[in-house]
Motif scaffolding. Structure first.
Motif, short mmCIF file in Angstrom:
data_model
loop_
_atom_site.label_atom_id
_atom_site.label_comp_id
_atom_site.label_asym_id
_atom_site.label_seq_id
_atom_site.Cartn_x
_atom_site.Cartn_y
_atom_site.Cartn_z
N PHE A 26 0.82 -1.22 0.00
CA PHE A 26 0.00 0.00 0.00
C PHE A 26 0.85 1.26 0.00
N THR A 27 2.16 1.10 0.28
CA THR A 27 3.04 2.26 0.16
C THR A 27 3.84 2.19 -1.13
N ASP A 28 3.47 1.25 -2.00
CA ASP A 28 4.26 1.09 -3.22
C ASP A 28 3.41 1.28 -4.48
N ASP A 29 2.53 0.30 -4.79
CA ASP A 29 1.84 0.40 -6.06
C ASP A 29 0.37 0.00 -6.01
N THR A 30 -0.18 -0.24 -4.82
CA THR A 30 -1.61 -0.56 -4.76
C THR A 30 -2.32 0.42 -3.83
N PHE A 31 -3.63 0.47 -3.98
CA PHE A 31 -4.43 1.50 -3.32
C PHE A 31 -5.53 0.81 -2.52
N ALA A 32 -5.73 1.25 -1.28
CA ALA A 32 -6.69 0.57 -0.44
C ALA A 32 -7.80 1.52 -0.01
N LEU A 33 -9.03 1.01 -0.03
CA LEU A 33 -10.17 1.76 0.50
C LEU A 33 -10.62 1.04 1.76
N LEU A 34 -10.70 1.77 2.89
CA LEU A 34 -11.05 1.14 4.16
C LEU A 34 -12.45 1.58 4.57
N ILE A 35 -13.32 0.59 4.81
CA ILE A 35 -14.67 0.93 5.28
C ILE A 35 -14.88 0.20 6.61
N PRO A 36 -15.06 0.94 7.71
CA PRO A 36 -15.25 0.28 9.00
C PRO A 36 -16.62 -0.41 9.05
N ILE A 37 -16.65 -1.59 9.69
CA ILE A 37 -17.91 -2.31 9.84
C ILE A 37 -18.55 -1.85 11.14
N SER A 38 -19.76 -1.34 11.04
CA SER A 38 -20.44 -0.87 12.26
C SER A 38 -21.94 -1.09 12.07
N LYS A 39 -22.70 -0.48 12.96
CA LYS A 39 -24.16 -0.65 12.85
C LYS A 39 -24.67 -0.09 11.52
N GLU A 40 -24.10 1.08 11.16
CA GLU A 40 -24.57 1.72 9.92
C GLU A 40 -24.04 1.00 8.68
N ASN A 41 -22.78 0.50 8.79
CA ASN A 41 -22.17 -0.15 7.63
C ASN A 41 -22.24 -1.67 7.82
N ASN A 42 -23.23 -2.27 7.23
CA ASN A 42 -23.43 -3.71 7.34
C ASN A 42 -22.35 -4.45 6.57
N GLN A 43 -21.81 -5.54 7.19
CA GLN A 43 -20.66 -6.23 6.59
C GLN A 43 -20.97 -6.79 5.21
N GLN A 44 -22.14 -7.49 5.13
CA GLN A 44 -22.53 -8.11 3.86
C GLN A 44 -22.66 -7.05 2.78
N ASP A 45 -23.28 -5.97 3.18
CA ASP A 45 -23.55 -4.86 2.27
C ASP A 45 -22.26 -4.28 1.72
N VAL A 46 -21.30 -4.05 2.62
CA VAL A 46 -20.02 -3.45 2.23
C VAL A 46 -19.29 -4.37 1.27
N GLU A 47 -19.36 -5.69 1.57
CA GLU A 47 -18.64 -6.64 0.73
C GLU A 47 -19.19 -6.63 -0.70
N THR A 48 -20.52 -6.66 -0.80
CA THR A 48 -21.08 -6.64 -2.16
C THR A 48 -20.79 -5.31 -2.85
N PHE A 49 -20.75 -4.25 -2.07
CA PHE A 49 -20.45 -2.93 -2.66
C PHE A 49 -19.04 -2.93 -3.26
N LEU A 50 -18.06 -3.43 -2.48
CA LEU A 50 -16.68 -3.42 -2.96
C LEU A 50 -16.52 -4.31 -4.18
N LYS A 51 -17.25 -5.45 -4.18
CA LYS A 51 -17.21 -6.31 -5.36
C LYS A 51 -17.77 -5.55 -6.56
N GLY A 52 -18.85 -4.83 -6.30
CA GLY A 52 -19.54 -4.11 -7.37
C GLY A 52 -18.67 -3.04 -8.01
N VAL A 53 -17.82 -2.36 -7.20
CA VAL A 53 -17.00 -1.30 -7.78
C VAL A 53 -15.69 -1.84 -8.33
#
Lengths: 402, 187
Positions: free
Chosen positions: B150-177
């Motif tokens: 992540f300090t060399d050639d790849t880029f990371a998006l971090l989404i915290p899992i919480s009450k508002e951010n449902n885990q399943q939901d986030v996973e499908t979102f990241l797959k979708g993008v």
């Protein structure tokens, strides 16, 4: 580089800046009015009037030179951000041929301002050592010819660079960019030497006794700073009037960054020149500053660091400030005013040991030269497309900044 | 303008919440994914990139850093200290006549005032950044260190899992993008 969805993929030519001919006529009217005021000044006090001529001529001369210098630096460094702004400095440099005429006319005023010009026999202020070394350099024909020669070379290179840039508008001629890069290198190297000599000749030799090796770079830093300020002002107005694309916000912010950096550069050079002379405390050097800190000139001397360093440096420090157009306009006006006062401060105390505030001749000269400068620059913008659409780097430039 | 609560939030260590990491291979992909994540209304989204990406701060609504204020305070104190110190040494403790100039001659002091401000400002910024960004913790205490890529050639998006951010939901979102790789980081 930004990754917005609305990435620009096609250059839309906004065409020339639609300036009503009322405005350009107004500039001519201002220039004529200024000329009348200056002639009245000439009839009452020739020395004062020719000083005013020199001050105001140099003021616009420096603006015009900074235009071609900025263009050359952008070509030389292969800058990708600036092509969209390039027409602005190119237009400023279109004043140079007219400057040639007015530099030639200044020949009439030279004997009044430069005490050594009528022959060194009449000049008693020099010690024999200094005199021997300066007599050849500061001699009538050599002095006039070299000033005009330098300007002729600048005009030649400036016209050539600008003509190549305009040729690209109508046809895809990427090789001209390469050629302009070479011309720019020649121009910049030649300019560095010849501009130092010009500043020694026109400003430092007003006091033939005085010498400062920092002087060339001091005048240059003022030239560059005021040039960027002028480009900023014109760019903001052009964007507001749809002559330049609305998306050049990032470019204007970068010009603000330039203004911030150059205010530090200017103060560094100015302080260097002052501090070394103050520290060494040699009478043949200090008299220049003593003259300028007595009899009321102290007030003008204090304005310089305020307008050219403190105001731009403090106001433009936060990153948000560089995005604020009103603030940028205010700072640019302060810097340009500071540059005018700087030249006033370099020229006038030579012959006027008591403080003289701008009089009828100064205002007349200012109106005349600024009116003429604006007329030539804006006629250029009226004639040529404001965006160099044929430049190979124009798309990169349009997509620059967020 | 910076609020005090923002500063405190930035100084406080991050809470140990599980993070969903989406790995992207180009800055463009990360930028567009970040835009979509903000559109979906996820809270506390952050990114790790090897170089600054213009406009990403605005998209993720990351407040401007308070670090320049620390620099300003340290710089002004450094300058003030140097001015005081030169005044004290050259006109109080050991008055020395240099070429008949006044004992307190500010032009001679200006370079040291400038250097003092610059030195203290620079060093303080470095140390404050080390401490507040948790860059000087013992290695054993760092749980789930993120990879060096992540300090060399790849880029990371971090989404915290919480009450508002449902885990399943986030996973499908990241797959979708179009994330290249999706990982869950837990503490």
């Amino acid at each position: 580089m930004s990754f917005h969805n609305d990435k620009i993929t096609q250059v839309i030519d906004p065409g020339p800046w639609k300036i009503p001919s009322k405005v350009t006529n107004l500039f001519i009217a201002i220039a004529l009015f200024g000329a009348i005021l200056w002639v009245i000044g000439l009839l009452t006090n020739p020395l004062r009037a020719w000083s005013a001529y020199l001050i105001n001529f140099l003021f616009v001369y420096f603006l015009a030179l900074s235009g071609i210098l900025f263009t050359a630096i952008q070509y030389m460094t292969n800058a990708k951000w600036s092509p969209v702004l390039r027409r602005i400095p190119e237009g400023m440099s279109s004043f140079l041929p007219i400057a040639f005429l007015f530099l030639a006319i200044f020949w009439l005023g030279i004997p009044k301002l430069y005490d050594w010009f009528d022959g060194w026999e009449n000049f008693h202020g020099l010690t024999s050592d200094i005199k021997r070394s300066k007599v050849t350099w500061l001699s009538q024909p050599f002095f006039s010819v070299r000033l005009l020669f330098f300007l002729a070379i600048w005009i030649l290179l400036a016209k050539w660079i600008v003509a190549n840039s305009i040729k690209q508008d109508n046809a895809a001629l990427p090789h001209l960019t390469k050629f302009n890069t070479k011309l720019s290198i020649v121009f910049t190297i030649f300019f560095a030497i010849s501009f130092s000599i010009t500043s020694y000749d026109l400003l430092m030799s007003l006091e033939p006794n005085w010498f400062s090796t920092m002087f060339g770079v001091y005048v240059f830093s003022g030239l560059f700073q005021s040039g960027i300020a002028a480009i900023t002002i014109i760019a903001i107005f052009a964007r507001r009037q749809d002559a330049l694309p609305l998306t050049i916000k990032g470019h204007i912010r970068d010009l603000g960054g330039f203004l911030f950096a150059l205010s530090a550069f200017m103060s560094y050079i100015g302080f260097c020149q002052f501090m070394l002379i103050w520290y060494a405390n040699l009478p043949e050097e200090t008299f220049y500053y003593i003259k300028r800190t007595q009899e009321g000139w102290w007030f003008i001397t204090l304005l310089l660091p305020l307008l050219k360093f403190v105001i731009p440096f403090v106001l433009l420090m936060p990153s948000q400030a560089k995005k604020n157009e009103k603030l940028l306009l205010f700072v640019s006006v302060c810097i340009i005013l500071g540059e005018w006062i700087d030249i006033y401060w370099m020229v006038l105390p030579t012959h006027f040991s008591k403080i003289t505030l701008p009089g009828i001749a100064d205002i007349g000269g200012l109106l005349f030269f600024v009116g003429l400068f604006c007329y030539t620059a804006f006629s250029f913008y009226k004639k040529h497309s404001m965006v160099p659409t044929g430049d190979p780097k124009i798309l990169t430039s349009l997509n620059w900044g967020a | 303008m910076l609020k005090l609560s923002d500063i405190i939030k930035q100084i406080k260590p991050p809470e140990n919440v599980p993070l969903m990491v989406g790995v992207f291979l180009t800055p463009e992909e990360l930028y567009h994914a970040a835009e979509k994540a903000m559109d979906k209304g996820y809270k506390g989204v952050d990114a790790i990139t090897p170089f600054p990406i213009h406009g990403l701060d605005e998209v993720l609504k990351i407040p401007s850093s308070w670090l320049p204020y620390a620099t300003l305070i340290a710089g002004v104190s450094g300058s003030a200290f140097m001015l005081w110190f030169q005044w004290w040494t050259s006109s109080v403790n050991y008055p020395l006549n240099v070429g008949g100039k006044p004992l307190f001659s500010w032009p001679a002091f200006a370079p040291i005032v400038f250097e003092g401000g610059e030195l203290l400002g620079g060093v303080t910024t470095f140390i404050v950044l080390l401490i507040t960004a948790y860059l000087c913790r013992p290695r054993a205490l760092i749980k789930n260190p993120l990879e060096a890529k992540f300090t060399d050639d790849t880029f990371a998006l971090l989404i915290p899992i919480s009450k508002e951010n449902n885990q399943q939901d986030v996973e499908t979102f990241l797959k979708g993008v179009g994330a290249d790789e999706i990982r869950l980081l837990t503490v």
